[in-house]
Motif scaffolding. Structure first.
Motif, PDB file in Angstrom:
ATOM      1  N   PRO A 145      31.578  39.123  43.523  1.00  0.00           N
ATOM      2  CA  PRO A 145      33.048  39.366  43.018  1.00  0.00           C
ATOM      3  C   PRO A 145      33.090  39.416  41.495  1.00  0.00           C
ATOM      4  O   PRO A 145      32.204  38.888  40.905  1.00  0.00           O
ATOM      5  CB  PRO A 145      33.871  38.385  43.945  1.00  0.00           C
ATOM      6  N   LEU A 146      33.862  40.362  41.089  1.00  0.00           N
ATOM      7  CA  LEU A 146      33.788  40.547  39.685  1.00  0.00           C
ATOM      8  C   LEU A 146      35.112  40.617  39.019  1.00  0.00           C
ATOM      9  O   LEU A 146      36.237  40.806  39.543  1.00  0.00           O
ATOM     10  CB  LEU A 146      33.234  41.956  39.351  1.00  0.00           C
ATOM     11  N   LEU A 147      35.398  40.109  37.941  1.00  0.00           N
ATOM     12  CA  LEU A 147      36.489  40.267  36.720  1.00  0.00           C
ATOM     13  C   LEU A 147      35.934  40.962  35.808  1.00  0.00           C
ATOM     14  O   LEU A 147      35.150  40.515  34.974  1.00  0.00           O
ATOM     15  CB  LEU A 147      37.047  38.865  36.237  1.00  0.00           C
ATOM     16  N   LEU A 148      36.468  42.154  35.542  1.00  0.00           N
ATOM     17  CA  LEU A 148      36.111  43.231  34.626  1.00  0.00           C
ATOM     18  C   LEU A 148      37.274  43.281  33.737  1.00  0.00           C
ATOM     19  O   LEU A 148      38.564  43.630  33.851  1.00  0.00           O
ATOM     20  CB  LEU A 148      35.897  44.720  35.084  1.00  0.00           C
ATOM     21  N   LEU A 149      36.813  43.314  32.325  1.00  0.00           N
ATOM     22  CA  LEU A 149      37.870  43.203  31.079  1.00  0.00           C
ATOM     23  C   LEU A 149      37.451  44.232  30.357  1.00  0.00           C
ATOM     24  O   LEU A 149      36.491  44.314  29.681  1.00  0.00           O
ATOM     25  CB  LEU A 149      37.943  41.681  30.660  1.00  0.00           C
ATOM     26  N   ALA A 150      38.637  44.881  29.952  1.00  0.00           N
ATOM     27  CA  ALA A 150      38.480  45.942  28.576  1.00  0.00           C
ATOM     28  C   ALA A 150      39.891  46.539  28.229  1.00  0.00           C
ATOM     29  O   ALA A 150      40.830  46.161  29.265  1.00  0.00           O
ATOM     30  CB  ALA A 150      37.793  47.043  29.144  1.00  0.00           C
ATOM     31  N   ARG A 151      39.842  46.906  27.228  1.00  0.00           N
ATOM     32  CA  ARG A 151      41.153  47.652  26.962  1.00  0.00           C
ATOM     33  C   ARG A 151      41.687  49.056  27.791  1.00  0.00           C
ATOM     34  O   ARG A 151      42.845  49.516  28.004  1.00  0.00           O
ATOM     35  CB  ARG A 151      41.418  47.956  25.442  1.00  0.00           C
ATOM     36  N   ARG A 152      40.610  49.675  28.293  1.00  0.00           N
ATOM     37  CA  ARG A 152      40.497  50.949  28.910  1.00  0.00           C
ATOM     38  C   ARG A 152      40.601  50.600  30.437  1.00  0.00           C
ATOM     39  O   ARG A 152      39.586  50.827  31.197  1.00  0.00           O
ATOM     40  CB  ARG A 152      39.483  51.805  28.738  1.00  0.00           C
ATOM     41  N   VAL A 153      41.713  49.937  30.990  1.00  0.00           N
ATOM     42  CA  VAL A 153      41.544  49.561  32.363  1.00  0.00           C
ATOM     43  C   VAL A 153      41.383  50.675  33.464  1.00  0.00           C
ATOM     44  O   VAL A 153      40.747  50.486  34.539  1.00  0.00           O
ATOM     45  CB  VAL A 153      42.868  48.668  32.882  1.00  0.00           C
ATOM     46  N   GLU A 154      41.767  51.680  33.108  1.00  0.00           N
ATOM     47  CA  GLU A 154      41.678  52.979  34.146  1.00  0.00           C
ATOM     48  C   GLU A 154      40.115  53.289  34.613  1.00  0.00           C
ATOM     49  O   GLU A 154      39.731  53.761  35.480  1.00  0.00           O
ATOM     50  CB  GLU A 154      42.528  54.160  33.772  1.00  0.00           C
ATOM     51  N   LYS A 155      39.465  53.057  33.166  1.00  0.00           N
ATOM     52  CA  LYS A 155      37.884  53.313  33.436  1.00  0.00           C
ATOM     53  C   LYS A 155      37.035  52.526  34.444  1.00  0.00           C
ATOM     54  O   LYS A 155      36.380  52.649  34.984  1.00  0.00           O
ATOM     55  CB  LYS A 155      37.374  53.222  31.854  1.00  0.00           C
ATOM     56  N   MET A 156      37.483  51.346  34.451  1.00  0.00           N
ATOM     57  CA  MET A 156      36.919  50.091  35.403  1.00  0.00           C
ATOM     58  C   MET A 156      37.595  50.317  36.594  1.00  0.00           C
ATOM     59  O   MET A 156      36.936  50.486  37.506  1.00  0.00           O
ATOM     60  CB  MET A 156      37.316  48.598  34.597  1.00  0.00           C
ATOM     61  N   GLU A 157      38.891  50.727  36.994  1.00  0.00           N
ATOM     62  CA  GLU A 157      39.357  51.012  38.003  1.00  0.00           C
ATOM     63  C   GLU A 157      38.837  52.200  38.904  1.00  0.00           C
ATOM     64  O   GLU A 157      38.614  52.020  40.195  1.00  0.00           O
ATOM     65  CB  GLU A 157      41.138  51.032  38.046  1.00  0.00           C
ATOM     66  N   ALA A 158      38.543  53.119  38.165  1.00  0.00           N
ATOM     67  CA  ALA A 158      37.753  54.238  38.722  1.00  0.00           C
ATOM     68  C   ALA A 158      36.552  53.960  39.429  1.00  0.00           C
ATOM     69  O   ALA A 158      36.133  54.692  40.044  1.00  0.00           O
ATOM     70  CB  ALA A 158      37.740  55.269  37.518  1.00  0.00           C
ATOM     71  N   LEU A 159      35.851  52.732  38.985  1.00  0.00           N
ATOM     72  CA  LEU A 159      34.592  52.426  39.730  1.00  0.00           C
ATOM     73  C   LEU A 159      34.895  52.086  41.019  1.00  0.00           C
ATOM     74  O   LEU A 159      33.891  52.326  41.958  1.00  0.00           O
ATOM     75  CB  LEU A 159      34.115  51.372  39.007  1.00  0.00           C
ATOM     76  N   ASN A 160      36.010  51.632  41.481  1.00  0.00           N
ATOM     77  CA  ASN A 160      36.425  51.601  42.798  1.00  0.00           C
ATOM     78  C   ASN A 160      35.635  50.494  43.601  1.00  0.00           C
ATOM     79  O   ASN A 160      35.006  50.649  44.556  1.00  0.00           O
ATOM     80  CB  ASN A 160      36.620  52.618  43.689  1.00  0.00           C
ATOM     81  N   LEU A 161      35.177  49.615  42.728  1.00  0.00           N
ATOM     82  CA  LEU A 161      34.140  48.290  43.176  1.00  0.00           C
ATOM     83  C   LEU A 161      34.820  47.375  44.101  1.00  0.00           C
ATOM     84  O   LEU A 161      35.904  46.757  44.067  1.00  0.00           O
ATOM     85  CB  LEU A 161      33.597  47.640  42.125  1.00  0.00           C
ATOM     86  N   LYS A 162      34.228  46.748  45.324  1.00  0.00           N
ATOM     87  CA  LYS A 162      34.598  46.025  46.199  1.00  0.00           C
ATOM     88  C   LYS A 162      34.812  44.579  45.226  1.00  0.00           C
ATOM     89  O   LYS A 162      34.077  44.039  44.669  1.00  0.00           O
ATOM     90  CB  LYS A 162      33.657  45.884  47.428  1.00  0.00           C
ATOM     91  N   ASP A 163      35.871  43.917  46.039  1.00  0.00           N
ATOM     92  CA  ASP A 163      36.153  42.574  45.442  1.00  0.00           C
ATOM     93  C   ASP A 163      35.996  42.317  43.795  1.00  0.00           C
ATOM     94  O   ASP A 163      35.436  41.456  43.145  1.00  0.00           O
ATOM     95  CB  ASP A 163      34.945  41.439  46.033  1.00  0.00           C
ATOM     96  N   THR A 164      36.715  43.228  43.345  1.00  0.00           N
ATOM     97  CA  THR A 164      36.986  43.443  41.839  1.00  0.00           C
ATOM     98  C   THR A 164      38.095  43.304  41.267  1.00  0.00           C
ATOM     99  O   THR A 164      38.740  44.123  41.709  1.00  0.00           O
ATOM    100  CB  THR A 164      36.130  44.708  41.432  1.00  0.00           C
ATOM    101  N   MET A 165      38.431  42.621  40.367  1.00  0.00           N
ATOM    102  CA  MET A 165      39.683  42.602  39.407  1.00  0.00           C
ATOM    103  C   MET A 165      39.610  43.102  38.187  1.00  0.00           C
ATOM    104  O   MET A 165      38.702  42.730  37.612  1.00  0.00           O
ATOM    105  CB  MET A 165      40.209  40.988  39.558  1.00  0.00           C
ATOM    106  N   CYS A 166      40.380  44.001  37.975  1.00  0.00           N
ATOM    107  CA  CYS A 166      40.401  44.796  36.660  1.00  0.00           C
ATOM    108  C   CYS A 166      41.613  44.268  35.679  1.00  0.00           C
ATOM    109  O   CYS A 166      42.494  44.654  36.284  1.00  0.00           O
ATOM    110  CB  CYS A 166      40.072  46.344  36.712  1.00  0.00           C
ATOM    111  N   ARG A 167      41.299  44.065  34.431  1.00  0.00           N
ATOM    112  CA  ARG A 167      42.490  43.566  33.854  1.00  0.00           C
ATOM    113  C   ARG A 167      42.430  44.120  32.244  1.00  0.00           C
ATOM    114  O   ARG A 167      41.172  44.080  31.592  1.00  0.00           O
ATOM    115  CB  ARG A 167      42.641  42.171  33.689  1.00  0.00           C
ATOM    116  N   LYS A 168      43.473  44.753  31.687  1.00  0.00           N
ATOM    117  CA  LYS A 168      43.411  45.142  30.475  1.00  0.00           C
ATOM    118  C   LYS A 168      43.562  44.114  29.328  1.00  0.00           C
ATOM    119  O   LYS A 168      44.795  43.434  29.347  1.00  0.00           O
ATOM    120  CB  LYS A 168      44.823  46.297  30.165  1.00  0.00           C
ATOM    121  N   VAL A 169      42.471  43.561  28.902  1.00  0.00           N
ATOM    122  CA  VAL A 169      42.438  42.645  27.928  1.00  0.00           C
ATOM    123  C   VAL A 169      41.728  42.714  26.596  1.00  0.00           C
ATOM    124  O   VAL A 169      40.565  43.070  26.661  1.00  0.00           O
ATOM    125  CB  VAL A 169      41.727  41.337  28.792  1.00  0.00           C
TER     126      VAL A 169
END
Length: 240
Positions: free
Chosen positions: A28-52
């Motif tokens: 499971p992942l927590l992905l952090l960056a300012r461009r949240v849409e880029k991370m969400e586009a990966l569509n990875l399982k059990d993954t939380m993406c946050r604009k931070v």
């Protein structure tokens, strides 16, 4: 489910490639960056993406705690977020120096502070900080960038000394020239052109972000008792 992996700067480059590889391995992942849409586009399982923004310590911690409430405690934090604004000391805007020091050094310190206490209590966990070969040796037009990455190398060594008695690994990864979006942060087109010309001249163009991500994952996947304290990874043809 495997243990939680937190990756900063996950919207491109090393961070994005690490996200793909750790997800494929069932973390499971927590992905952090300012461009949240880029991370969400990966569509990875059990993954939380946050604009931070990693310089915002409170927002950074809130995101980590939110992910831990869902996936369990952080087993790996990869402090990958960084900026590279190359320039000459004599002429570079000091605001660019400050930005690099804030993101590249303070952002790393913020991340470590969030997870260190818990890892120490559990006597387990890994922190991986992305430094650079520019954190080991000087390069022209890299003064403030070198200062920030030497800082990462140094603070990683101090954190390692503090955490190793508690069975927590703190590793430093020092990549050489790799084709990512990082160079695009630089505002001086002449420096960008010169850097790209240098890469072509020495042949340091074949190594990829995926190669660096795989190296990082290898270091993490080793037994907890094995600490690859510092890894310098470059294209085979890079001679400096």
């Amino acid at each position: 489910m495997k243990k939680l992996v937190v990756i900063t700067g996950a919207s491109s480059g090393f961070g994005m490639e690490m996200a793909k590889q750790f997800s494929a391995d069932g973390h499971p992942l927590l992905l952090l960056a300012r461009r949240v849409e880029k991370m969400e586009a990966l569509n990875l399982k059990d993954t939380m993406c946050r604009k931070v923004d990693v310089t915002d310590a409170k927002a950074f911690e809130n995101a980590v705690r939110e992910a831990e409430a869902l996936y369990g405690q952080t087993d790996l934090l990869v402090n990958n977020a960084g900026v590279m604004l190359l320039g000459n000391i004599e002429s570079q805007d000091p605001l660019e120096w400050k930005k690099m020091l804030d993101v590249n050094v303070m952002g790393v310190m913020n991340g470590m502070q969030i997870v260190m206490k818990d890892m120490k209590e559990r006597k387990s966990g890994t922190i991986i900080n992305l430094s650079s070969i520019a954190g080991k040796q000087p390069f022209g037009n890299h003064a403030a960038y070198c200062a920030s990455k030497y800082g990462v190398t140094g603070l990683t060594a101090v954190a390692r000394a503090e955490m190793s008695p508690h069975n927590v690994r703190v590793l430093s990864i020092c990549p050489g020239a790799v084709s990512t979006e990082l160079l695009g942060h630089t505002t001086d087109q002449g420096i960008i052109d010169g850097y790209n010309e240098w890469k072509e001249t020495v042949g340091a163009i074949n190594i990829t972000a995926s190669d660096v991500a795989a190296t990082i994952k290898y270091a993490y996947d080793l037994p907890q008792a094995v600490s690859l304290r510092e890894i310098i990874i470059t294209d085979t043809m890079q001679d400096a």
